[in-house]
Design a protein around this motif. Structure first.
Motif, PDB file in Angstrom:
ATOM      1  N   ASP A  39       0.817  -1.213   0.000  1.00  0.00           N
ATOM      2  CA  ASP A  39       0.000   0.000   0.000  1.00  0.00           C
ATOM      3  C   ASP A  39       0.854   1.268   0.000  1.00  0.00           C
ATOM      4  O   ASP A  39       0.452   2.287  -0.545  1.00  0.00           O
ATOM      5  N   LEU A  40       2.031   1.194   0.630  1.00  0.00           N
ATOM      6  CA  LEU A  40       2.933   2.353   0.692  1.00  0.00           C
ATOM      7  C   LEU A  40       3.853   2.451  -0.526  1.00  0.00           C
ATOM      8  O   LEU A  40       4.505   3.467  -0.724  1.00  0.00           O
ATOM      9  N   GLY A  41       3.936   1.384  -1.298  1.00  0.00           N
ATOM     10  CA  GLY A  41       4.793   1.391  -2.475  1.00  0.00           C
ATOM     11  C   GLY A  41       6.267   1.217  -2.156  1.00  0.00           C
ATOM     12  O   GLY A  41       7.125   1.676  -2.908  1.00  0.00           O
ATOM     13  N   ILE A  42       6.564   0.558  -1.023  1.00  0.00           N
ATOM     14  CA  ILE A  42       7.954   0.275  -0.662  1.00  0.00           C
ATOM     15  C   ILE A  42       8.079  -1.195  -0.291  1.00  0.00           C
ATOM     16  O   ILE A  42       7.075  -1.890  -0.109  1.00  0.00           O
ATOM     17  N   SER A  43       9.294  -1.677  -0.158  1.00  0.00           N
ATOM     18  CA  SER A  43       9.495  -3.095   0.111  1.00  0.00           C
ATOM     19  C   SER A  43       9.091  -3.468   1.532  1.00  0.00           C
ATOM     20  O   SER A  43       9.148  -2.648   2.454  1.00  0.00           O
ATOM     21  N   GLN A  44       8.706  -4.733   1.698  1.00  0.00           N
ATOM     22  CA  GLN A  44       8.324  -5.232   3.015  1.00  0.00           C
ATOM     23  C   GLN A  44       9.522  -5.191   3.953  1.00  0.00           C
ATOM     24  O   GLN A  44       9.374  -4.889   5.141  1.00  0.00           O
ATOM     25  N   THR A  45      10.701  -5.444   3.431  1.00  0.00           N
ATOM     26  CA  THR A  45      11.914  -5.394   4.247  1.00  0.00           C
ATOM     27  C   THR A  45      12.114  -3.996   4.805  1.00  0.00           C
ATOM     28  O   THR A  45      12.397  -3.827   5.996  1.00  0.00           O
ATOM     29  N   LEU A  46      11.954  -2.988   3.960  1.00  0.00           N
ATOM     30  CA  LEU A  46      12.120  -1.614   4.409  1.00  0.00           C
ATOM     31  C   LEU A  46      11.065  -1.254   5.460  1.00  0.00           C
ATOM     32  O   LEU A  46      11.383  -0.634   6.475  1.00  0.00           O
ATOM     33  N   SER A  48       9.579  -3.247   7.536  1.00  0.00           N
ATOM     34  CA  SER A  48       9.961  -3.943   8.758  1.00  0.00           C
ATOM     35  C   SER A  48      11.107  -3.232   9.471  1.00  0.00           C
ATOM     36  O   SER A  48      11.064  -3.030  10.693  1.00  0.00           O
ATOM     37  N   LEU A  49      12.105  -2.827   8.720  1.00  0.00           N
ATOM     38  CA  LEU A  49      13.238  -2.115   9.316  1.00  0.00           C
ATOM     39  C   LEU A  49      12.809  -0.786   9.935  1.00  0.00           C
ATOM     40  O   LEU A  49      13.246  -0.426  11.030  1.00  0.00           O
ATOM     41  N   ILE A  50      11.938  -0.067   9.247  1.00  0.00           N
ATOM     42  CA  ILE A  50      11.450   1.220   9.756  1.00  0.00           C
ATOM     43  C   ILE A  50      10.611   1.008  11.011  1.00  0.00           C
ATOM     44  O   ILE A  50      10.805   1.687  12.021  1.00  0.00           O
ATOM     45  N   LEU A  51       9.679   0.056  10.965  1.00  0.00           N
ATOM     46  CA  LEU A  51       8.807  -0.190  12.111  1.00  0.00           C
ATOM     47  C   LEU A  51       9.588  -0.652  13.337  1.00  0.00           C
ATOM     48  O   LEU A  51       9.189  -0.398  14.469  1.00  0.00           O
ATOM     49  N   ARG A  55      15.984   1.454  10.696  1.00  0.00           N
ATOM     50  CA  ARG A  55      16.260   2.239   9.500  1.00  0.00           C
ATOM     51  C   ARG A  55      15.388   3.481   9.515  1.00  0.00           C
ATOM     52  O   ARG A  55      14.241   3.439   9.935  1.00  0.00           O
ATOM     53  N   HIS A  56      15.937   4.579   9.069  1.00  0.00           N
ATOM     54  CA  HIS A  56      15.192   5.831   8.972  1.00  0.00           C
ATOM     55  C   HIS A  56      14.716   6.027   7.544  1.00  0.00           C
ATOM     56  O   HIS A  56      15.332   5.533   6.597  1.00  0.00           O
ATOM     57  N   LEU A  57      13.640   6.759   7.398  1.00  0.00           N
ATOM     58  CA  LEU A  57      13.153   7.112   6.070  1.00  0.00           C
ATOM     59  C   LEU A  57      14.052   8.169   5.450  1.00  0.00           C
ATOM     60  O   LEU A  57      14.494   9.092   6.134  1.00  0.00           O
TER      61      LEU A  57
END
Length: 79
Positions: A39-46, A48-51, A55-57
């Motif tokens: 839905d956000l148009g980014i990878s699931q890995t990213l 997960s890392l952000i949540l 990892r920062h946006l």
């Protein structure tokens, strides 16, 4: 969007995304980080890392997500 999920309630973009994810999951128990990433148009890995705060946006990612969230809010607006 639920008024409880607003920028004022969060310290970081990750906390905002976590709140949005949990809000969607509350309405659909089967909603996954994979679906959220789609839905956000980014990878699931990213996602997960952000949540998980590992990892920062980037500015580009934040802009991309903002556009998608605004579109989502406009689609949900009953006006």
């Amino acid at each position: 969007m639920n008024p409880a999920v607003t920028r004022a309630n969060f310290q970081t973009p990750a906390e905002l995304l976590r709140g949005l994810y949990l809000e969607r999951k509350k309405h659909n128990a089967a909603y996954s980080t994979r679906a959220f990433a789609r839905d956000l148009g980014i990878s699931q890995t990213l996602v997960s890392l952000i949540l998980n705060g590992k990892r920062h946006l980037t500015v580009k990612q934040a802009a991309q997500i903002s556009i998608l969230l605004i579109d989502d809010m406009l689609d949900a607006d009953p006006r």
